[in-house]
Design a protein around this motif. Structure first.
Motif, short mmCIF file in Angstrom:
data_model
loop_
_atom_site.label_atom_id
_atom_site.label_comp_id
_atom_site.label_asym_id
_atom_site.label_seq_id
_atom_site.Cartn_x
_atom_site.Cartn_y
_atom_site.Cartn_z
N LYS A 1 19.96 86.49 79.79
CA LYS A 1 21.47 86.95 79.87
C LYS A 1 22.42 87.01 81.04
O LYS A 1 22.21 86.63 82.11
CB LYS A 1 20.83 89.09 79.80
N VAL A 2 23.49 86.85 80.53
CA VAL A 2 24.14 86.51 81.73
C VAL A 2 25.37 87.28 81.63
O VAL A 2 26.09 88.00 80.71
CB VAL A 2 24.74 84.68 81.64
N ASP A 3 26.34 86.61 82.90
CA ASP A 3 27.79 88.48 83.21
C ASP A 3 28.60 87.12 81.88
O ASP A 3 28.76 85.86 81.46
CB ASP A 3 27.90 88.01 84.24
N ILE B 1 8.38 88.06 95.41
CA ILE B 1 8.57 89.07 94.60
C ILE B 1 9.78 89.08 93.41
O ILE B 1 10.87 89.37 93.66
CB ILE B 1 8.66 90.28 95.04
N ILE B 2 9.78 89.05 91.97
CA ILE B 2 10.45 88.70 91.12
C ILE B 2 10.98 89.86 90.44
O ILE B 2 10.98 91.38 90.54
CB ILE B 2 10.21 87.63 90.33
N ASN B 3 13.07 90.02 91.03
CA ASN B 3 13.49 91.15 90.71
C ASN B 3 15.04 90.63 90.52
O ASN B 3 15.40 90.27 91.47
CB ASN B 3 12.99 92.40 91.74
N LYS B 4 15.52 90.46 88.92
CA LYS B 4 17.29 90.37 89.15
C LYS B 4 17.90 91.33 90.07
O LYS B 4 18.84 90.65 90.06
CB LYS B 4 16.63 89.80 87.60
N GLY B 5 17.84 92.22 90.00
CA GLY B 5 18.75 92.99 90.73
C GLY B 5 18.99 92.90 92.08
O GLY B 5 20.62 93.15 91.95
N ASN C 1 20.50 84.53 86.70
CA ASN C 1 21.33 84.23 88.17
C ASN C 1 21.62 82.64 88.08
O ASN C 1 22.52 82.38 88.82
CB ASN C 1 20.08 84.43 89.20
N LEU C 2 21.30 81.79 87.85
CA LEU C 2 21.38 80.61 87.68
C LEU C 2 22.65 79.86 87.13
O LEU C 2 23.09 79.20 87.62
CB LEU C 2 19.97 79.82 87.27
N VAL C 3 22.88 80.77 86.27
CA VAL C 3 23.91 80.42 85.28
C VAL C 3 25.05 79.94 86.10
O VAL C 3 25.67 78.69 85.54
CB VAL C 3 24.26 80.57 84.32
#
Length: 645
Positions: A283-285, A496-500, A335-337
């Motif tokens: 998912k991306v913006d 620590i992986i956290n997309k937010g 986030n990489l997009v």
């Protein structure tokens, strides 16, 4: 008599040919600031347009406008020294990067001339504003490499047809035309000579300019140099893999790195094989991709890693990135997009006009495939670049062979001006070998190997210092070992992986007051309540047990909430100073306490809300209590929205 007349006629024709370029009208006109951030006038900055012929040597009278910004020197020195900066791409805007030069040490004693290459940025006409956006939409789709290539070619050809329909002469957008623009700009701004500073593809333009107008140049700086245009694409794959191998070796030769990222090279190739069979959708913006999703296939992965090698801080997160793909952690890879979107922001109309005019036609596709085949697990190189051969084949189909440019740069060896070349250790597109070969073209050149850095290392702290000393005193030998004092590559571990985290950092950093205003009010209410009611509890103003418990619960929850928010902000600031790109994945493990605070905050909030519901009829000042609970809920809502929870 006939011989004399013939000689006079020949001389007349030669004079007319040589003076033809400059016979065309060239003017410079001042304008309002090109960037909206510069609304107020500043006498130290000059904005304007250089009016030049679209086709040098033509008498059709058609002109174009080159956007120009001149940052006047900050010192009171009376000399008219100047530096003109040539951006890369080809197709990237120079003026959009004017911030890089605002406080650059070179500006103290030199005017900085920044311009947009014809057809890009703020120039008139701008060739294409949205082709890069179309490419991102193509990359986002779940489809084969062949479909990507076909759709990319179709989009480029529609752009080409649009340029033709608008009456734009696509044969006039090339390095030689830009060299003529630069010569005209120097004259219009009344500089006798200037220092030329080119980066990436701008180094090739700078070499064409230096070859054509050597008397214009006081000194030449080439950062991340294009050495040989005929191998620029041919060597693309081997350049990339040579740089990536350095990361693999660092990881393999350090027991701590190898423990966290075992067999990194093997895992890299496993990811390619896996994504070829099972693409990963994230998912991306929707502001980036209209569908709100992006599907990573093997080609997207290869481009992502290749782009990471451009920047030292991104190099340090490559192992994390590879393992995130290997573990198919789509929540952080979304986030990489944005990195893809930044890559595709330049003007691709200009990119193809220039590339199909002088780069791709001079590169042998069979040699490209031969080089790519040396890396079996790579499955044919990087299609993002390989597809340019197909695009330019279609682009040039109806063009005359004479439209393809072949520039002879052999006379650079006779240049008298000093030259400084920078090349980054991890640069995947213009590697250190390029720097060495480029310096060898000149009789008075120095090559600086930028240890631990990637593309365009002269804009690092060390690079700026070296460039400043060279331009201010070009006759003095620069410190060739300056980058030996650069900090070693430190691969990121224990994230620590956290997309937010990334979304929160971006949201707070942009400081959209309309969006953040409710949160700010909520935090103020929580703080005021803590200060006011803590004192009242100490003074025993609440004889009823349920009122005292309610206030204690509200104070405790608010303290934890405020502490959580403050610690989150401080962690984001601290990590961004260390390595901004870590935030795209989460936070280092030493900030694990923040995520513990999240669960403690939510637990206290739920208990406080439950107690309030059960005692609401007996609770005094229910409105105040509810407003504080609502403020805490609002904080929790922001944390949910960002993805911290």
């Amino acid at each position: 008599m006939k011989l004399k007349a013939t000689i006079i006629l020949i001389l007349f024709l030669v004079v007319n040919i040589l003076s033809g370029l400059q016979a065309q009208t060239v003017t410079f006109e001042k304008s309002a600031p090109h960037l909206s951030q510069f609304k107020d006038s500043d006498s130290k900055i000059v904005w304007g347009y250089l009016n030049v012929p679209e086709t040098w040597g033509s008498e059709d009278g058609k002109t174009i406008k080159i956007a120009v910004t001149v940052l006047k020197k900050t010192s009171n020195e009376k000399s008219s020294k100047a530096i003109v900066f040539i951006q890369g791409g080809p197709g990237a805007s120079g003026i959009s990067n004017v911030w890089t030069w605002m406080n650059h040490p070179l500006r103290e004693n030199n005017d900085i001339v920044v311009f947009d290459v014809r057809g890009t940025g703020f120039c008139k006409p701008r060739l294409s504003e949205n082709l890069g956006k179309k490419f991102l939409e193509i990359l986002a789709r779940n489809q084969s490499e062949e479909d990507d290539e076909k759709q990319k070619t179709n989009a480029a050809m529609l752009c080409r047809q649009d340029l033709v329909n608008r009456g734009i002469n696509i044969d006039s957008y090339n390095s030689f035309s830009i060299a003529n623009d630069l010569h005209a700009l120097k004259t219009a701004l009344k500089y006798k000579e200037w220092n030329v500073y080119g980066v990436s593809y701008g180094t090739y333009i700078a070499q064409v300019y230096a070859s054509t107008y050597p008397k214009d140049i006081q000194s030449l700086v080439l950062d991340s140099a294009v050495n040989d245009i005929s191998t620029y694409y041919v060597d693309n794959t081997s350049n990339y893999m040579t740089s990536l191998q350095k990361v693999f070796d660092i990881c393999k030769n350090d027991k701590n790195y190898n423990k966290e990222y075992p067999n990194l090279e093997k895992v890299y190739y496993e990811v390619i094989a896996d994504l070829e069979k099972n693409p990963l959708t994230v998912k991306v913006d929707k502001s980036l991709v209209s569908t709100g999703t992006f599907t990573y296939n093997a080609e997207d992965f290869k481009v992502a890693i290749q782009q990471a090698l451009y920047n030292k801080q991104l190099v340090e997160v490559i192992p994390v990135l590879i393992y995130q793909f290997h573990e198919r952690k789509g929540e952080s890879l979304g986030n990489l997009v944005s990195a893809f979107s930044n890559l595709l922001e330049m003007d691709y109309g200009v990119y193809y006009c220039v590339s199909c005019n002088e780069a791709l036609p001079n590169n042998d596709f069979s040699l490209y495939k031969s080089e790519a085949s040396k890396f079996r697990g790579l499955s044919g190189g990087i299609s993002f670049y390989k597809s340019d051969f197909k695009v330019c084949e279609a682009w040039n189909k109806k063009r005359n062979e004479s439209a393809v440019k072949h520039y002879d740069l052999s006379n650079l060896s006779a240049a008298k001006f000093p030259v400084l070349v920078f090349s980054g250790e991890f640069d995947p597109i213009t590697p250190q070998a390029n720097g060495k070969k480029t310096a060898e073209k000149f009789k008075n050149a120095y090559n600086i190997n930028a240890k631990t850095y990637g593309h365009v290392p002269s804009f690092t702290a060390i690079g700026r210092e070296v460039a400043q000393k060279f331009i201010n005193n070009p006759q003095q030998k620069p410190d060739l070992d300056a980058f030996k004092k650069a900090k070693e590559i430190k691969l990121v571990t224990g994230v620590i992986i956290n997309k937010g985290v990334s979304k929160a950092g971006s949201s707070i950093g942009q400081f959209n007051l309309i969006f953040l205003f409710p949160l700010i009010i909520a935090l103020i209410i929580m703080l005021v309540f803590i200060l006011t009611y803590f004192i009242k509890i100490i003074k025993k103003r609440y004889p009823a047990i349920q009122d005292k418990v309610m206030r204690i619960c509200l104070i405790t929850t608010s303290i934890i909430g405020l502490a959580l928010f403050v610690n989150l902000i401080m962690a984001i600031i601290e990590v961004s100073k260390q390595n901004f790109f870590i935030l795209a994945f989460g936070l280092p493990e030493n900030f694990n306490y923040i995520f513990s605070m999240v669960f403690l905050f939510l637990g206290c909030l739920i208990l406080t809300l439950a107690y309030f519901v059960f005692t609401v009829k007996k609770t005094r000042e229910r409105g105040i209590a509810f407003s504080v609970i609502f403020s805490n809920i609002l904080l929790a809502t922001y944390l949910f929205y960002w993805g911290i929870i």
